[in-house]
Design an enzyme around this catalytic site. Structure first.
Site, PDB file in Angstrom:
ATOM      1  N   ASP A 244     -32.591 -40.363 -98.209  1.00 15.55           N
ATOM      2  CA  ASP A 244     -31.958 -39.834 -97.010  1.00 15.55           C
ATOM      3  C   ASP A 244     -30.452 -39.820 -97.262  1.00 15.55           C
ATOM      4  O   ASP A 244     -29.844 -40.872 -97.418  1.00 15.55           O
ATOM      5  CB  ASP A 244     -32.310 -40.708 -95.801  1.00 15.55           C
ATOM      6  CG  ASP A 244     -32.005 -40.026 -94.474  1.00 15.55           C
ATOM      7  OD1 ASP A 244     -31.083 -39.184 -94.453  1.00 15.55           O
ATOM      8  OD2 ASP A 244     -32.672 -40.334 -93.487  1.00 15.55           O
TER       9      ASP A 244
ATOM     10  N   ARG B 228     -28.150 -38.638 -95.228  1.00 15.11           N
ATOM     11  CA  ARG B 228     -27.347 -38.459 -94.013  1.00 15.11           C
ATOM     12  C   ARG B 228     -26.441 -39.646 -93.732  1.00 15.11           C
ATOM     13  O   ARG B 228     -26.784 -40.774 -94.007  1.00 15.11           O
ATOM     14  CB  ARG B 228     -28.280 -38.235 -92.807  1.00 15.11           C
ATOM     15  CG  ARG B 228     -28.966 -36.903 -92.839  1.00 15.11           C
ATOM     16  CD  ARG B 228     -30.005 -36.778 -91.755  1.00 15.11           C
ATOM     17  NE  ARG B 228     -31.169 -37.621 -91.992  1.00 15.11           N
ATOM     18  CZ  ARG B 228     -32.223 -37.673 -91.200  1.00 15.11           C
ATOM     19  NH1 ARG B 228     -32.268 -36.953 -90.108  1.00 15.11           N
ATOM     20  NH2 ARG B 228     -33.254 -38.448 -91.506  1.00 15.11           N
TER      21      ARG B 228
HETATM   22  N1  GTP Z   1     -35.238 -33.285 -97.965  1.00 15.73           N
HETATM   23  C1  GTP Z   1     -36.175 -32.951 -97.079  1.00 15.73           C
HETATM   24  N2  GTP Z   1     -35.810 -32.791 -95.801  1.00 15.73           N
HETATM   25  C2  GTP Z   1     -36.766 -32.468 -94.922  1.00 15.73           C
HETATM   26  C3  GTP Z   1     -38.107 -32.286 -95.283  1.00 15.73           C
HETATM   27  N3  GTP Z   1     -38.792 -31.940 -94.165  1.00 15.73           N
HETATM   28  C4  GTP Z   1     -37.897 -31.933 -93.145  1.00 15.73           C
HETATM   29  N4  GTP Z   1     -36.670 -32.259 -93.588  1.00 15.73           N
HETATM   30  C5  GTP Z   1     -35.421 -32.471 -92.863  1.00 15.73           C
HETATM   31  O1  GTP Z   1     -35.521 -33.714 -92.224  1.00 15.73           O
HETATM   32  C6  GTP Z   1     -34.609 -33.737 -91.116  1.00 15.73           C
HETATM   33  C7  GTP Z   1     -35.339 -34.305 -89.901  1.00 15.73           C
HETATM   34  O2  GTP Z   1     -34.386 -34.576 -88.946  1.00 15.73           O
HETATM   35  P1  GTP Z   1     -34.588 -35.371 -87.614  1.00 15.73           P
HETATM   36  O3  GTP Z   1     -35.821 -34.916 -86.902  1.00 15.73           O
HETATM   37  O4  GTP Z   1     -33.288 -35.332 -86.881  1.00 15.73           O
HETATM   38  O5  GTP Z   1     -34.735 -36.877 -88.087  1.00 15.73           O
HETATM   39  P2  GTP Z   1     -35.848 -37.867 -88.495  1.00 15.73           P
HETATM   40  O6  GTP Z   1     -35.330 -38.587 -89.667  1.00 15.73           O
HETATM   41  O7  GTP Z   1     -37.166 -37.188 -88.602  1.00 15.73           O
HETATM   42  O8  GTP Z   1     -35.853 -38.916 -87.285  1.00 15.73           O
HETATM   43  P3  GTP Z   1     -36.285 -38.728 -85.748  1.00 15.73           P
HETATM   44  O9  GTP Z   1     -35.038 -39.031 -84.990  1.00 15.73           O
HETATM   45  O10 GTP Z   1     -37.337 -39.729 -85.515  1.00 15.73           O
HETATM   46  O11 GTP Z   1     -36.755 -37.325 -85.571  1.00 15.73           O
HETATM   47  C8  GTP Z   1     -34.106 -32.319 -90.955  1.00 15.73           C
HETATM   48  O12 GTP Z   1     -32.796 -32.228 -91.510  1.00 15.73           O
HETATM   49  C9  GTP Z   1     -35.079 -31.487 -91.785  1.00 15.73           C
HETATM   50  O13 GTP Z   1     -34.478 -30.327 -92.330  1.00 15.73           O
HETATM   51  C10 GTP Z   1     -38.463 -32.467 -96.653  1.00 15.73           C
HETATM   52  O14 GTP Z   1     -39.615 -32.384 -97.064  1.00 15.73           O
HETATM   53  N5  GTP Z   1     -37.455 -32.785 -97.501  1.00 15.73           N
END
Ligand code: GTP
Ligand code: ZN
Length: 379
Positions: free
Chosen positions: A290, A292
């Site tokens: 992650d 971020r």
């Molecule tokens: N690197 C990567 N990013 C992904 C993948 N699938 C989704 N994402 C990214 O994951 C992120 C999810 O963001 P959020 O929903 O804000 O955060 P979260 O970590 O799921 O946490 P929550 O607050 O519980 O939703 C987004 O930036 C998506 O683009 C993947 O397979 N690989």
């Protein structure tokens, strides 16, 4: 600040840049731009062995299991471009035989920081120019067709950017799920990323703690309804929940793909189709699981005078990152998308490997897929 931004644009265009280290000047090219000609020119003009600088995650994937810091592979004259690219980003690559990782200088670390900020694969070719290439580089610097930055400025830039967030514009944008909404746009100091705060309802009427959702951008899920993730339905559910609870704030953060950018997310998706899970795919590309950083989110809330919050998330890392000065998370509330045949593995990985609180969702039956596109075809 400005020259760092310009250097990142050059790297993204496939051009090398100069990084001045504490001790010496280096020429740096992103692995994504390593054409045969460029690689040959860099090998020919290098005072010592050219380095392929890699992150600790990439080194670990290549079999250096005790790697805990970025390091480099020293390139040899007959290393082919295909091999160099394979070592940098191919999931099936092994460590090149009979070579040891070498420590990198401040320049190598700065190079990786620039690649990450530019959403490029975090791998770079770095050389110290010899007496033949050095003067040619100086001429190009003098003419302004090659950019130079110092490693120290790159590090300063990385830490300064979030705190220099500027509130640039705002307007009312009524939303289906939250008709009384106002969009406030924040721009990072280097101009490269913009984040949106959606102010829902009247702040004078908000509950305490204030309901807040941080949503990282997901083009595929938020906009196109991708079934691979849960982002789109989660975004809608968050807006509806905040609205129902009397208003609050949704931060829509420019952190596509957990901060690795759309192009790298597609690379990671391809690897997931070939068998890796979402955590390993990012690491194979050299990223952390992650990438971020939520300093920007804390700063946005601070500028909006919101400090005491109820955070809508299932992600323990977000909760931890937000519960820091000047923000206090008083409570957490889960927010769920929907389970599909295509996102089950992704969500299960997030639960198992990143500790997301998703048990409630994962125990639900899989919803049937939408058949909209079939119906469109029949029309
Ligand atoms: N690197 C990567 N990013 C992904 C993948 N699938 C989704 N994402 C990214 O994951 C992120 C999810 O963001 P959020 O929903 O804000 O955060 P979260 O970590 O799921 O946490 P929550 O607050 O519980 O939703 C987004 O930036 C998506 O683009 C993947 O397979 N690989
Ligand atoms: Zn998504």
């Amino acid at each position: 600040m400005q020259h760092i931004e310009r250097a990142i644009f050059d790297l993204r265009r496939g051009l090398p840049v100069v990084i001045e280290g504490r001790h010496s000047r280096h020429l740096v090219a992103p692995i994504e731009a390593a054409t045969s000609d460029l690689l040959q020119d860099m090998k020919d003009g290098a005072r010592t062995a050219p380095q392929l600088v890699l992150t600790e995650h990439r080194l670990a994937h290549l079999g250096r299991s005790n790697a805990d810091a970025p390091a480099a592979i020293e390139l040899q004259t007959d290393d082919a471009r295909e091999d160099v690219i394979r070592w940098a980003a191919d999931p099936d690559a092994d460590w090149p035989p009979s070579r040891q990782p070498v420590a990198i200088s401040d320049v190598g670390h700065a190079a990786l920081a620039l690649m990450r900020r530019g959403l490029l694969i975090p791998a770079a070719i770095v050389i110290e120019p010899d007496d033949s290439l050095g003067p040619a580089i100086q001429r190009r610097l003098d003419r302004g067709d090659l950019l130079s930055v110092t490693a120290a400025d790159v590090f300063a830039h990385r830490h300064a950017a979030p705190s220099l967030l500027r509130r640039v514009s705002e307007a009312n944008v009524p939303l289906e799920a939250a008709p009384h909404s106002r969009f406030v746009i924040f721009r990072e100091a280097d101009g490269m990323r913009e984040h949106v705060a959606i102010i829902i309802g009247d702040s004078a009427q908000w509950a305490t703690p204030v309901p807040v959702r941080l949503h990282s951008a997901c083009l595929t899920g938020d906009l196109f309804g991708s079934l691979r993730c849960d982002c789109g339905p989660q975004l809608k559910a968050s807006l509806a929940t905040i609205s129902k609870r009397g208003g609050g704030v949704l931060l829509y953060l420019a952190q596509e793909g957990r901060g690795i950018g759309l192009a790298n997310k597609m690379r990671a998706y391809q690897m997931q189709d070939d068998g890796l899970d979402t955590v390993d795919a990012d690491r194979v590309l050299g990223f952390d699981q992650d990438e971020r950083d939520y300093a920007v989110a804390r700063e946005m809330l601070a500028q909006l005078d919101v400090a005491h919050i109820e955070l809508l998330t299932n992600n323990p890392a977000k909760l931890d990152a937000m519960n820091r000065e000047p923000i206090e998370v008083a409570r957490r509330r889960g927010v769920y998308g929907r389970l599909t045949r295509q996102n089950r593995r992704y969500l299960a990985t997030k639960a198992q490997r990143a500790g997301h609180w998703l048990d409630a969702l994962l125990s639900e039956p899989v919803l049937s897929e939408s058949t909209d596109s079939d119906r469109n075809e029949q029309d």
